[in-house]
Design a protein around this motif. Structure first.
Motif, PDB file in Angstrom:
ATOM      1  N   ALA A 119      -6.994   1.666  -3.886  1.00 41.41           N
ATOM      2  CA  ALA A 119      -7.930   1.643  -2.748  1.00 41.41           C
ATOM      3  C   ALA A 119      -8.270   0.205  -2.373  1.00 41.41           C
ATOM      4  O   ALA A 119      -8.487  -0.095  -1.196  1.00 41.41           O
ATOM      5  N   TRP A 156      -9.604   8.067   1.118  1.00 45.33           N
ATOM      6  CA  TRP A 156      -8.428   8.261   0.266  1.00 45.33           C
ATOM      7  C   TRP A 156      -8.846   8.369  -1.197  1.00 45.33           C
ATOM      8  O   TRP A 156      -8.347   9.234  -1.927  1.00 45.33           O
ATOM      9  N   ALA A 157      -9.768   7.466  -1.623  1.00 46.79           N
ATOM     10  CA  ALA A 157     -10.223   7.483  -3.023  1.00 46.79           C
ATOM     11  C   ALA A 157     -10.914   8.811  -3.331  1.00 46.79           C
ATOM     12  O   ALA A 157     -10.660   9.429  -4.380  1.00 46.79           O
ATOM     13  N   ASP A 209      -3.641  16.181 -18.593  1.00 49.91           N
ATOM     14  CA  ASP A 209      -3.503  17.628 -18.353  1.00 49.91           C
ATOM     15  C   ASP A 209      -2.533  18.242 -19.364  1.00 49.91           C
ATOM     16  O   ASP A 209      -2.711  19.382 -19.800  1.00 49.91           O
ATOM     17  N   ASN A 241      -3.326   9.675   4.633  1.00 52.38           N
ATOM     18  CA  ASN A 241      -2.150   9.822   3.777  1.00 52.38           C
ATOM     19  C   ASN A 241      -2.054   8.734   2.722  1.00 52.38           C
ATOM     20  O   ASN A 241      -1.444   8.924   1.692  1.00 52.38           O
ATOM     21  N   ARG A 242      -2.613   7.584   3.016  1.00 47.47           N
ATOM     22  CA  ARG A 242      -2.493   6.438   2.120  1.00 47.47           C
ATOM     23  C   ARG A 242      -3.783   5.639   2.172  1.00 47.47           C
ATOM     24  O   ARG A 242      -4.575   5.798   3.119  1.00 47.47           O
ATOM     25  N   PRO A 243      -4.027   4.800   1.145  1.00 42.91           N
ATOM     26  CA  PRO A 243      -5.308   4.096   1.082  1.00 42.91           C
ATOM     27  C   PRO A 243      -5.656   3.344   2.357  1.00 42.91           C
ATOM     28  O   PRO A 243      -6.826   3.339   2.770  1.00 42.91           O
ATOM     29  N   ASP A 286      -5.185   4.047   5.325  1.00 44.21           N
ATOM     30  CA  ASP A 286      -5.690   4.890   6.419  1.00 44.21           C
ATOM     31  C   ASP A 286      -7.215   4.906   6.416  1.00 44.21           C
ATOM     32  O   ASP A 286      -7.843   4.912   7.477  1.00 44.21           O
ATOM     33  N   PRO A 293      -9.720   3.682   3.014  1.00 40.41           N
ATOM     34  CA  PRO A 293      -9.802   3.523   1.555  1.00 40.41           C
ATOM     35  C   PRO A 293     -10.813   4.443   0.881  1.00 40.41           C
ATOM     36  O   PRO A 293     -10.516   5.037  -0.166  1.00 40.41           O
ATOM     37  N   MET A 294     -11.989   4.576   1.487  1.00 42.58           N
ATOM     38  CA  MET A 294     -13.032   5.400   0.860  1.00 42.58           C
ATOM     39  C   MET A 294     -12.617   6.864   0.830  1.00 42.58           C
ATOM     40  O   MET A 294     -12.720   7.538  -0.200  1.00 42.58           O
ATOM     41  N   ASP A 298      -5.872  19.234 -10.068  1.00 46.10           N
ATOM     42  CA  ASP A 298      -4.819  19.303 -11.092  1.00 46.10           C
ATOM     43  C   ASP A 298      -5.430  19.632 -12.456  1.00 46.10           C
ATOM     44  O   ASP A 298      -4.884  20.411 -13.233  1.00 46.10           O
ATOM     45  N   ARG A 299      -6.569  18.994 -12.712  1.00 48.22           N
ATOM     46  CA  ARG A 299      -7.240  19.209 -14.000  1.00 48.22           C
ATOM     47  C   ARG A 299      -7.719  20.655 -14.103  1.00 48.22           C
ATOM     48  O   ARG A 299      -7.628  21.282 -15.148  1.00 48.22           O
ATOM     49  N   GLY A 335      -5.616  -1.000  -0.220  1.00 45.50           N
ATOM     50  CA  GLY A 335      -5.798  -0.356   1.084  1.00 45.50           C
ATOM     51  C   GLY A 335      -6.916  -1.019   1.877  1.00 45.50           C
ATOM     52  O   GLY A 335      -6.806  -1.204   3.093  1.00 45.50           O
ATOM     53  N   ILE A 365      -7.241   4.299  -9.203  1.00 47.37           N
ATOM     54  CA  ILE A 365      -7.653   4.587  -7.823  1.00 47.37           C
ATOM     55  C   ILE A 365      -8.283   3.343  -7.208  1.00 47.37           C
ATOM     56  O   ILE A 365      -8.006   2.989  -6.052  1.00 47.37           O
ATOM     57  N   SER A 384       1.291   4.007  -3.144  1.00 47.99           N
ATOM     58  CA  SER A 384       0.541   5.258  -3.008  1.00 47.99           C
ATOM     59  C   SER A 384       1.356   6.436  -2.504  1.00 47.99           C
ATOM     60  O   SER A 384       0.960   7.581  -2.719  1.00 47.99           O
ATOM     61  N   ASP A 426       0.841  -1.204   0.000  1.00 46.65           N
ATOM     62  CA  ASP A 426       0.000   0.000   0.000  1.00 46.65           C
ATOM     63  C   ASP A 426       0.881   1.262   0.000  1.00 46.65           C
ATOM     64  O   ASP A 426       0.669   2.183  -0.793  1.00 46.65           O
ATOM     65  N   ALA A 478      -4.876  22.817 -14.942  1.00 40.11           N
ATOM     66  CA  ALA A 478      -4.528  22.711 -16.364  1.00 40.11           C
ATOM     67  C   ALA A 478      -5.509  23.530 -17.210  1.00 40.11           C
ATOM     68  O   ALA A 478      -5.109  24.251 -18.132  1.00 40.11           O
ATOM     69  N   SER A 523      -3.488  11.102 -14.933  1.00 37.43           N
ATOM     70  CA  SER A 523      -4.192  12.380 -15.039  1.00 37.43           C
ATOM     71  C   SER A 523      -3.268  13.471 -15.573  1.00 37.43           C
ATOM     72  O   SER A 523      -3.680  14.320 -16.374  1.00 37.43           O
ATOM     73  N   MET A 582      -8.218  11.446  -3.541  1.00 33.57           N
ATOM     74  CA  MET A 582      -7.425  11.352  -4.770  1.00 33.57           C
ATOM     75  C   MET A 582      -8.208  11.909  -5.960  1.00 33.57           C
ATOM     76  O   MET A 582      -7.667  12.653  -6.778  1.00 33.57           O
ATOM     77  N   ARG A 583      -9.503  11.550  -6.029  1.00 31.51           N
ATOM     78  CA  ARG A 583     -10.323  12.079  -7.134  1.00 31.51           C
ATOM     79  C   ARG A 583     -10.382  13.610  -7.060  1.00 31.51           C
ATOM     80  O   ARG A 583     -10.288  14.300  -8.075  1.00 31.51           O
ATOM     81  N   LYS A 626      -8.141  15.576  -5.696  1.00 29.78           N
ATOM     82  CA  LYS A 626      -6.820  16.113  -6.043  1.00 29.78           C
ATOM     83  C   LYS A 626      -6.621  16.130  -7.567  1.00 29.78           C
ATOM     84  O   LYS A 626      -6.096  17.094  -8.122  1.00 29.78           O
ATOM     85  N   LEU A 627      -7.044  15.046  -8.218  1.00 27.90           N
ATOM     86  CA  LEU A 627      -6.918  14.992  -9.680  1.00 27.90           C
ATOM     87  C   LEU A 627      -7.796  16.066 -10.327  1.00 27.90           C
ATOM     88  O   LEU A 627      -7.404  16.669 -11.330  1.00 27.90           O
TER      89      LEU A 627
END
Lengths: 453, 291
Positions: free
Chosen positions: A383, B46-47, A110, B37-39, B41, B43-44, B57-58, A386, A379, A95, A91, B61, A106, B50-51, B53-54
């Motif tokens: 996950a 974190w996912a 971009d 910090n990581r999955p 910790d 999972p739900m 980023d998008r 995890g 993801i 990650s 994990d 851009a 991603s 992450m979405r 955060k992406l």
């Protein structure tokens, strides 16, 4: 009527019996911190033949049912703890750090987004190629992390099998000695070895009528039978981190127990290797293959600024197997980023139809059998690992708590309490003093008698 | 239940280790403000994080692309504005040249000045972006859209860029708006005026005055197109700016740690550790007394 000489013997036996009690208490107190030690007790009984008292030897305070429950829990705890450790390692490897796979996928899209504003800009084309390279490298790194975790688990499985064989030999050697004479300390060591073996491979031990311990691993493989050990062997394939075979015994009696262990730390490693590693690698390969195939398809139906039809953007194997570690950007495009197919076929150089089509792959359900986008699949993969780690952690917590409860029960029965031992020591000491006084008195009477003769 | 001193010590040792581990986790939460910090910790969460955060980023851009497109439209607007200035001066010269009071020498001088202005307008029409693309070429943006004679070489494609998830907006104005396809051929009209003045033909010059008015209107329309596109992109930037706040809040909800809760937990764990230490000391001193 007892003679004075007989009374002297009576006092001597009483002194000896109580001294044995003092010695047993001394042994208990000195082992107060010894792991697996079961307190011993001395039962005193009337000596019906010679009269007086006798010590009936030192007995271990133990409960076979409790020991079985402890071994059973040790196997489950071992499975959960090795799974937790392996899964947490994987994990973290996948990650943490700057190159997590979902971000790199991603990031590539971009870069395409930026290219649509100036499709002919060489710097932007170079940037997109670099991002494609980073994405391909991220796939390779993820594949390497998973493979590395698999190889580490294979190494650990080998070590665990060696440890299990050593413990099995310890039990067999103890069986041989205990068949000859009663040694509570050695019996403790055998019990401890059985508990450790159960933690390593799962399974149960029972004491046969001949007093020898028989250890049967989960699935029915007999690892120790009396003085005989059926050693475990681990076979791994350096080229395949998701493969491991475990056999018990040698020659004609050798049997494959890989899928039967299901418990113990070794069972946890096997499950990690053949389950998590195999599934994760397959999922990652499929993701890399599906994404690269989709992007290559779009790229081949667009055109570069020089009017040529788009080349395959990524080099991948013909099938998903090994795609994640093998994926790379087409070297021709790496050498000349202007060959990125940014335009629509037949349109002028500044057209951005190709870029727009490539961008559309971001939202396309290319992965997970057509149910998820590529970033969502990445993801989902991370996950999922995890989630397995948290499930294993929960199981570990549960079995740790159960182990604590069983240890408390065992301590209630077999643990050494210094307070209790001190009280019993006083009792034996007083009794020994009384016996000593009795012997002195009889001795004095004998001396008086002899002097008057 | 019978509990030995060794068992009590063992239990206290286990609890102390658990508490220390919890303190390390709580301290990380307090110091970083991040709970996940990581999955493994969560999972739900974190996912979700992450979405988000992406998406951030998008969004970044998109913002960068839109800003560059807006800058290009600003350059286009400046070029069209310069062309309008040039055309206005040409119209002034044409009005003077169409007057009967103007002589041949004056018309020749006007024709010469118009030729210079024409060159300047061609240069403006071939304006480039920072990256070197020709802004008014449509999708044929790799070559100058207007040749020295003012003939259009580009096409009528207005580029559309992604400004949000599957949302596209116009990001360029094609030079075809300056050609006969959109009204009249502006550079052709200027050439005609310059030719009439060079030929000392006041009548022909007068006949072209209305076309020059139309040409100014046509340029103004092209400039308006650029302005509308730029304004629309400006709106998109505002939307993207709002989205940044919303995504930051969402990320905080997904993976952020409540600082008060984390600090309270840390304080509680500290007290718990101190209590464990005291109890362990007491048990050890009891064992020493018994020994």
């Amino acid at each position: 009527m007892t003679s004075l000489i007989g009374l002297l013997g009576l006092g001597g036996r009483a002194y000896g019996a109580h001294s044995a009690g003092v010695a047993t208490i001394g042994n208990n107190v000195s082992n107060v911190s010894t792991e697996g030690y079961s307190r011993q007790r001395v039962d005193l009984s009337a000596n019906l033949i010679l009269g007086g008292v006798r010590a009936d030897g030192a007995f271990r305070a133990e409960d076979f049912l409790l020991s079985m429950q402890e071994r059973d829990n040790a196997g489950s705890l071992g499975f959960a703890s090795s799974s937790t450790s392996a899964l947490l390692g994987l994990d973290g490897a996948l990650s943490l750090g700057p190159s997590a796979l979902p971000e790199q996928i991603s990031n590539f899209f971009d870069g395409l987004n930026a290219l649509q504003g100036s499709p002919l800009d060489g710097a932007r084309q170079q940037d997109v190629v670099q991002r494609a390279n980073a994405m391909a490298e991220s796939f390779s790194e993820a594949a390497n992390s998973i493979s590395g975790a698999g190889h580490d688990a294979q190494f650990r499985a080998n070590l665990l099998a060696e440890q299990a064989n050593e413990l099995a030999n310890t039990i067999a050697n103890a069986n041989e000695t205990l068949a000859l004479y009663n040694d509570p300390a050695l019996a403790d060591k055998r019990d401890l070895a059985a508990a450790e073996l159960a933690e390593l491979v799962g399974g149960q031990a029972r004491i046969d009528s001949d007093g020898k311990m028989r250890f049967v691993a989960n699935g029915g493989a007999v690892l120790v039978d009396g003085n005989t050990v059926n050693a475990l062997s681990v076979t791994t394939d350096p080229a395949n981190p998701a493969a491991v075979t475990i056999t018990a015994g040698t020659g004609a009696g050798q049997r494959d127990v890989t899928q039967q262990l299901g418990a113990g730390r070794l069972g946890g490693e096997v499950e990690f290797i053949t389950g998590t590693i195999a599934d994760s690698l397959a999922q990652l390969d499929q993701l890399a293959f599906d994404l690269a195939t989709a992007l290559n398809g779009v790229h081949a139906s667009a055109q570069a600024s020089d009017g040529t039809t788009g080349l395959p953007l990524f080099d991948i194997p013909v099938g998903p197997a090994g795609a994640a570690s093998a994926i790379s950007v087409n070297q021709v495009i790496v050498d000349d980023p202007s060959l990125l197919a940014t335009g629509t076929l037949g349109e002028p150089a500044g057209d951005i139809g190709g870029v727009t089509s490539l961008l559309s792959v971001r939202e396309a359900l290319t992965s997970g059998g057509g149910t998820r986008t590529a970033t969502d699949e990445a993801i989902h993969l991370l996950a999922g690992i995890g989630r397995l780690a948290t499930d294993a952690q929960s199981a570990q917590d549960l079995h740790t708590a159960r182990g604590d409860m069983l240890a408390a029960s065992r301590d209630a029965l077999s643990g050494v309490s210094i307070e209790e031992e001190m009280l019993r020591l006083s009792e034996f000491q007083r009794a020994a003093e009384a016996a000593s006084t009795f012997v002195s008195t009889v001795d004095q009477m004998l001396a008086n008698l002899i002097s008057t003769l | 239940m019978r509990i030995t001193e060794t068992r009590m010590l063992h239990l206290m040792g286990g609890r102390t280790m658990e508490t220390q581990s919890s303190i390390a986790k709580a301290a990380t939460k307090v110091s970083t403000g991040v709970a996940v910090n990581r999955p493994s910790d969560d999972p739900m969460r974190w996912a979700d994080g992450m979405r988000t955060k992406l998406s951030m980023d998008r969004r970044d851009a998109h913002e960068s692309t839109v800003e560059r497109a807006r800058d290009n439209l600003t350059r286009t607007d400046v070029a069209l504005s310069d062309m309008i200035d040039g055309l206005s001066r040409i119209r002034e010269l044409a009005i003077l040249g169409a007057s009967d009071s103007y002589d041949a020498q004056g018309r020749t001088a006007a024709a010469t000045e118009i030729a210079e202005l024409f060159e300047g307008m061609i240069a403006s029409a071939n304006a480039q972006s920072v990256e070197g693309e020709f802004l008014l070429g449509g999708s044929e943006s790799d070559t100058p859209p207007f040749d020295p004679a003012g003939v259009y070489q580009g096409n009528d494609v207005a580029r559309e860029i992604e400004v949000g998830d599957n949302l596209y907006k116009q990001a360029s104005v094609p030079g075809s708006l300056l050609t006969a396809a959109s009204g009249l051929d502006i550079f052709g009209t200027i050439s005609s005026v310059q030719g009439a003045l060079a030929a000392d033909d006041a009548l022909a010059t007068r006949a072209l005055l209305d076309d020059l008015v139309l040409a100014v209107d046509q340029l103004s329309y092209a400039r308006t197109e650029a302005g509308v596109a730029s304004s629309s992109l400006e709106q998109s930037l505002g939307t993207l700016s709002d989205l940044e706040l919303s995504l930051a809040e969402s990320l905080e909800t997904s993976v952020g740690a409540d600082p008060i809760e984390a600090a309270t937990l840390l304080a509680n764990l500290g007290n718990q550790l101190e209590a464990s230490r005291l109890v362990s000391e007491r048990i050890i001193s009891m064992m020493a007394l018994q020994g």
